[in-house]
Design a protein around this motif. Structure first.
Motif, PDB file in Angstrom:
ATOM      1  N   SER A   2       0.972  -1.045  -0.013  1.00 40.30           N
ATOM      2  CA  SER A   2       0.121  -0.099   0.025  1.00 40.30           C
ATOM      3  C   SER A   2       0.837   1.367   0.006  1.00 40.30           C
ATOM      4  O   SER A   2       1.933   1.350   0.259  1.00 40.30           O
ATOM      5  CB  SER A   2      -0.900  -0.145   1.194  1.00 40.30           C
ATOM      6  OG  SER A   2      -0.156   0.118   2.509  1.00 40.30           O
ATOM      7  N   ASP A   3       0.429   2.407  -0.432  1.00 38.50           N
ATOM      8  CA  ASP A   3       1.051   3.516  -0.389  1.00 38.50           C
ATOM      9  C   ASP A   3       1.714   3.866   0.995  1.00 38.50           C
ATOM     10  O   ASP A   3       2.692   4.610   0.988  1.00 38.50           O
ATOM     11  CB  ASP A   3       0.240   4.789  -0.631  1.00 38.50           C
ATOM     12  CG  ASP A   3      -0.137   4.740  -2.516  1.00 38.50           C
ATOM     13  OD1 ASP A   3       0.358   3.775  -3.048  1.00 38.50           O
ATOM     14  OD2 ASP A   3      -0.854   5.483  -2.645  1.00 38.50           O
ATOM     15  N   GLN A   4       0.829   3.560   1.962  1.00 38.20           N
ATOM     16  CA  GLN A   4       1.416   3.913   3.508  1.00 38.20           C
ATOM     17  C   GLN A   4       2.590   3.093   3.830  1.00 38.20           C
ATOM     18  O   GLN A   4       3.555   3.559   4.558  1.00 38.20           O
ATOM     19  CB  GLN A   4       0.194   3.882   4.383  1.00 38.20           C
ATOM     20  CG  GLN A   4      -0.800   4.848   4.212  1.00 38.20           C
ATOM     21  CD  GLN A   4      -0.385   6.254   3.873  1.00 38.20           C
ATOM     22  OE1 GLN A   4       0.605   6.316   4.121  1.00 38.20           O
ATOM     23  NE2 GLN A   4      -1.379   7.200   3.430  1.00 38.20           N
ATOM     24  N   LEU A  68       9.213   4.613  -4.544  1.00 33.83           N
ATOM     25  CA  LEU A  68       8.607   5.564  -4.862  1.00 33.83           C
ATOM     26  C   LEU A  68       7.729   5.794  -6.443  1.00 33.83           C
ATOM     27  O   LEU A  68       6.757   6.409  -6.564  1.00 33.83           O
ATOM     28  CB  LEU A  68       9.183   6.919  -4.638  1.00 33.83           C
ATOM     29  CG  LEU A  68       9.438   7.127  -3.232  1.00 33.83           C
ATOM     30  CD1 LEU A  68      10.442   8.501  -3.146  1.00 33.83           C
ATOM     31  CD2 LEU A  68       8.128   7.503  -2.436  1.00 33.83           C
ATOM     32  N   VAL A  71       4.057   5.007  -6.741  1.00 30.64           N
ATOM     33  CA  VAL A  71       3.302   6.161  -6.119  1.00 30.64           C
ATOM     34  C   VAL A  71       3.261   7.584  -6.906  1.00 30.64           C
ATOM     35  O   VAL A  71       2.317   7.973  -7.248  1.00 30.64           O
ATOM     36  CB  VAL A  71       3.503   6.271  -4.697  1.00 30.64           C
ATOM     37  CG1 VAL A  71       3.054   7.648  -3.925  1.00 30.64           C
ATOM     38  CG2 VAL A  71       3.616   5.140  -3.991  1.00 30.64           C
ATOM     39  N   ARG A  74       1.238   7.702 -10.618  1.00 30.45           N
ATOM     40  CA  ARG A  74      -0.062   8.085 -10.809  1.00 30.45           C
ATOM     41  C   ARG A  74      -0.428   9.525 -10.509  1.00 30.45           C
ATOM     42  O   ARG A  74      -1.413   9.906 -10.992  1.00 30.45           O
ATOM     43  CB  ARG A  74      -0.732   7.397  -9.339  1.00 30.45           C
ATOM     44  CG  ARG A  74      -0.848   5.812  -9.461  1.00 30.45           C
ATOM     45  CD  ARG A  74      -1.700   5.069  -8.641  1.00 30.45           C
ATOM     46  NE  ARG A  74      -1.724   5.439  -7.108  1.00 30.45           N
ATOM     47  CZ  ARG A  74      -0.866   4.986  -6.386  1.00 30.45           C
ATOM     48  NH1 ARG A  74      -0.110   4.036  -6.804  1.00 30.45           N
ATOM     49  NH2 ARG A  74      -0.726   5.172  -5.074  1.00 30.45           N
ATOM     50  N   LEU A 156       1.345  15.383  -1.586  1.00 31.19           N
ATOM     51  CA  LEU A 156       1.450  14.185  -0.767  1.00 31.19           C
ATOM     52  C   LEU A 156       2.176  14.362   0.615  1.00 31.19           C
ATOM     53  O   LEU A 156       1.829  13.563   1.700  1.00 31.19           O
ATOM     54  CB  LEU A 156       2.491  13.191  -1.659  1.00 31.19           C
ATOM     55  CG  LEU A 156       1.751  12.725  -2.769  1.00 31.19           C
ATOM     56  CD1 LEU A 156       2.760  11.729  -3.596  1.00 31.19           C
ATOM     57  CD2 LEU A 156       0.645  11.684  -2.493  1.00 31.19           C
ATOM     58  N   PHE A 213       1.597   9.204   3.521  1.00 34.39           N
ATOM     59  CA  PHE A 213       1.239  10.257   2.210  1.00 34.39           C
ATOM     60  C   PHE A 213      -0.113  10.694   2.548  1.00 34.39           C
ATOM     61  O   PHE A 213      -0.879  10.061   3.108  1.00 34.39           O
ATOM     62  CB  PHE A 213       1.539   9.618   0.943  1.00 34.39           C
ATOM     63  CG  PHE A 213       2.787   9.258   0.340  1.00 34.39           C
ATOM     64  CD1 PHE A 213       3.648  10.148   0.409  1.00 34.39           C
ATOM     65  CD2 PHE A 213       3.111   7.685   0.290  1.00 34.39           C
ATOM     66  CE1 PHE A 213       5.121   9.710  -0.108  1.00 34.39           C
ATOM     67  CE2 PHE A 213       4.405   7.376  -0.382  1.00 34.39           C
ATOM     68  CZ  PHE A 213       5.217   8.447  -0.353  1.00 34.39           C
ATOM     69  N   VAL A 215      -2.681  10.896   0.997  1.00 27.12           N
ATOM     70  CA  VAL A 215      -3.494  10.298  -0.128  1.00 27.12           C
ATOM     71  C   VAL A 215      -4.846  10.856  -0.623  1.00 27.12           C
ATOM     72  O   VAL A 215      -5.441  10.776  -1.620  1.00 27.12           O
ATOM     73  CB  VAL A 215      -3.580   8.836  -0.063  1.00 27.12           C
ATOM     74  CG1 VAL A 215      -2.313   8.179  -0.134  1.00 27.12           C
ATOM     75  CG2 VAL A 215      -4.334   8.530   1.001  1.00 27.12           C
TER      76      VAL A 215
END
Length: 226
Positions: A2-4, A68, A71, A74, A156, A213, A215
């Motif tokens: 996940s992004d986190q 990175l 992320v 996008r 972000l 981030f 998001v």
């Protein structure tokens, strides 16, 4: 991931990279000064340890760029690809600088003795200097400008952190260009130009580990752009 999770992992890698850059670089620096070769000969393992730390630095830089990318792509795929490419090239140059240091130490029986700098290949030392400056300063600055531009545009992280990063990246880029041009900067100016990016990356690292981030895209930078 996940992004986190990516944010927290990247935060850890930023800390690892900054610590190994400072500690490892200070250990290997002795080979660039003929007057310090006696100390290098007395503590050969210190320089080797510094080289190993620099290799860890290179791997952390490579990891940051790779993690990175999904992320950042996008938000802007072109800039994200440019950032990943710059960080990859930075890692390659840092590895080359580390290998050059090892080659210097192993260049002959006299390489560990006082006065060995006159017998060691001058090209090896030149390679070490140019690759390290190009990687640790010039490309660090270019990568920082790309990264913080993306972070600011995508909101972000807080705007103040991104803007600080842009200024800090410009300063370390300036130092790298000046030193590659042959300008011998006083120690005070070296610190002034390098400290902002080092502190900024530590603050960014803590922020990513603790907060991750933003998001939601509702960051302060979006408000500033209106």
């Amino acid at each position: 991931m996940s992004d986190q999770v990516i944010a927290r992992t990247v935060g850890v890698l930023f800390i690892v990279g900054t610590v190994t850059a400072i500690v490892g670089g200070s250990m290997v620096l002795a080979i660039e000064h003929p007057g310090a070769l006696a100390a290098v000969a007395a503590d050969h393992s210190r320089v080797v340890t510094g080289v190993l730390l620099e290799l860890v630095l290179a791997l952390s830089v490579l990891g940051i760029g790779a993690l990175l990318f999904p992320v950042l792509r996008r938000r802007d795929e072109g800039l994200a690809l440019a950032y990943a490419g710059v960080r990859t090239l930075e890692a390659v140059l840092l590895m080359a600088a580390s290998v050059a240091a090892l080659v210097f130490l192993a260049s002959g029986p006299g390489a560990r003795a006082v006065g060995a700098v006159s017998r060691a290949p001058a090209l090896v030392l030149a390679l070490r200097e140019w690759t390290y400056l190009s990687g640790s300063m010039v490309l660090l600055g270019v990568g920082g400008l790309l990264l913080y531009s993306l972070l600011f545009r995508a909101s972000l992280v807080p705007a103040w952190l991104s803007l600080w990063g842009l200024v800090a990246a410009a300063l370390i880029l300036l130092r790298g260009v000046l030193e590659l041009a042959g300008l011998d900067l006083p120690g005070g100016w070296q610190a002034v130009l390098a400290a902002p990016i080092a502190v900024n990356e530590m603050v960014l690292a803590v922020w990513l580990i603790v907060r991750g981030f933003d998001v939601s895209g509702a960051g302060v930078s979006r408000v500033l752009r209106r």
